[in-house]
Design an enzyme around this catalytic site. Sequence first.
Site, short mmCIF file in Angstrom:
data_model
loop_
_atom_site.label_atom_id
_atom_site.label_comp_id
_atom_site.label_asym_id
_atom_site.label_seq_id
_atom_site.Cartn_x
_atom_site.Cartn_y
_atom_site.Cartn_z
N TYR A 93 0.81 -1.23 0.00
CA TYR A 93 0.00 0.00 0.00
C TYR A 93 0.84 1.27 0.00
O TYR A 93 0.31 2.36 -0.19
CB TYR A 93 -0.99 0.00 1.17
CG TYR A 93 -0.38 -0.07 2.56
CD1 TYR A 93 0.31 1.01 3.09
CD2 TYR A 93 -0.52 -1.21 3.33
CE1 TYR A 93 0.87 0.96 4.36
CE2 TYR A 93 0.03 -1.28 4.60
CZ TYR A 93 0.72 -0.19 5.12
OH TYR A 93 1.26 -0.26 6.36
N GLU A 94 2.15 1.15 0.19
CA GLU A 94 3.00 2.35 0.17
C GLU A 94 3.24 2.84 -1.25
O GLU A 94 3.32 4.04 -1.49
CB GLU A 94 4.35 2.06 0.84
CG GLU A 94 4.23 1.80 2.34
CD GLU A 94 5.56 1.32 2.92
OE1 GLU A 94 6.49 2.13 2.97
OE2 GLU A 94 5.64 0.15 3.31
N MET A 216 -2.54 -6.55 5.98
CA MET A 216 -2.07 -5.87 4.77
C MET A 216 -0.64 -6.23 4.38
O MET A 216 0.05 -5.46 3.73
CB MET A 216 -2.18 -4.35 4.97
CG MET A 216 -3.59 -3.88 5.33
SD MET A 216 -3.63 -2.13 5.66
CE MET A 216 -5.26 -1.96 6.41
N SER A 217 -0.18 -7.40 4.80
CA SER A 217 1.23 -7.75 4.50
C SER A 217 1.37 -9.26 4.30
O SER A 217 0.41 -9.95 3.98
CB SER A 217 2.13 -7.29 5.66
OG SER A 217 1.85 -8.04 6.82
N HIS A 252 -5.55 3.16 12.75
CA HIS A 252 -4.16 2.70 12.84
C HIS A 252 -3.68 2.84 14.28
O HIS A 252 -2.98 1.97 14.81
CB HIS A 252 -3.29 3.52 11.88
CG HIS A 252 -1.88 3.03 11.75
ND1 HIS A 252 -1.57 1.71 11.46
CD2 HIS A 252 -0.70 3.67 11.88
CE1 HIS A 252 -0.25 1.58 11.42
NE2 HIS A 252 0.29 2.75 11.67
#
Length: 285
Positions: A93-94, A216-217, A252
């Site tokens: 997402y980066e 997300m990883s 977050h």
Amino acid sequence: MIDQKTLALAVTESAAKLKALFGDAPAVAVVLGSGWAGAASLVEDAQHLSYAELSAFPQPRVEGHVNEIVVGHISSKTGRQRVVMLRGRAHTYETGDCSGMAGALRTLKRWGVKVLLQTNASGSLRANMAPGSLMLISDHINAPQRSPLVGEPGSERFVDMSHAYDAELRTHAQKVAKDLNLMLGEGVYCWALGPQFETPAEIRMFAAWGADAVGMSTVPETILARHAGLRVMGLALMTNMAAGLSAEALTHALTLQQAQMSGERASRFLAAVVAGMADLPSLRA
Ligand code: HPA
């Protein structure tokens, strides 16, 4: 995304640097995700090296991550094992690029690492896996259907993913959990691209697909690691109930807060798992 030739050169250079600085590779590498950072302080005779010194490594910028490797030993009642810990990973997402960890993982393999132990923070899809619970990843779902191997040449790119999470390492983790009287769930991790959290409808869909946790990883790195020939194990720390499963709003800050609350217990368990690997016949030199 850098081209294959540049990446291959960076891997060769980075692996040579690691060998020159730290000697032979430890058998075990650990990727520290959110909530697991405390494990780095459990490394004895720790030597640090910034990712900036390793051309094949990413320079991620997510709050709560430090970008360096730590090489040393982990000891516990279960044994003593040499280890390299990666503090910080590139998230898809980066940048939109899901191959951000390719250079780092290929460098570890080239150096001589055998096992990649991945850790992450996840949302729980299971009522009996409350925030603070740990889950051993038995399998994953690549929901975005993105691959870090797109553009790779050769037949090795058709990686068999049927046993992606190593059975012997999972048995080992369960044994360590049992010895420590720690409840270790086992289940399927679903990758969501992020950075937004999921909708309740998406979470219901993932649950119907058989997912137990969402994050997300991890999935792109598992694919890269299997392609590189590393054995993979994954530990997920539940930081929240997934969207729609609790009244709490997802932020977050909340996931970081819960990660901090459970982080110490998670890190101690991680240390016991790593230290105990010294006794696994398949990892003895
Ligand atoms: N969804 C996605 N990623 C996450 C979550 C979540 O609920 N919690 C921690 N990482």
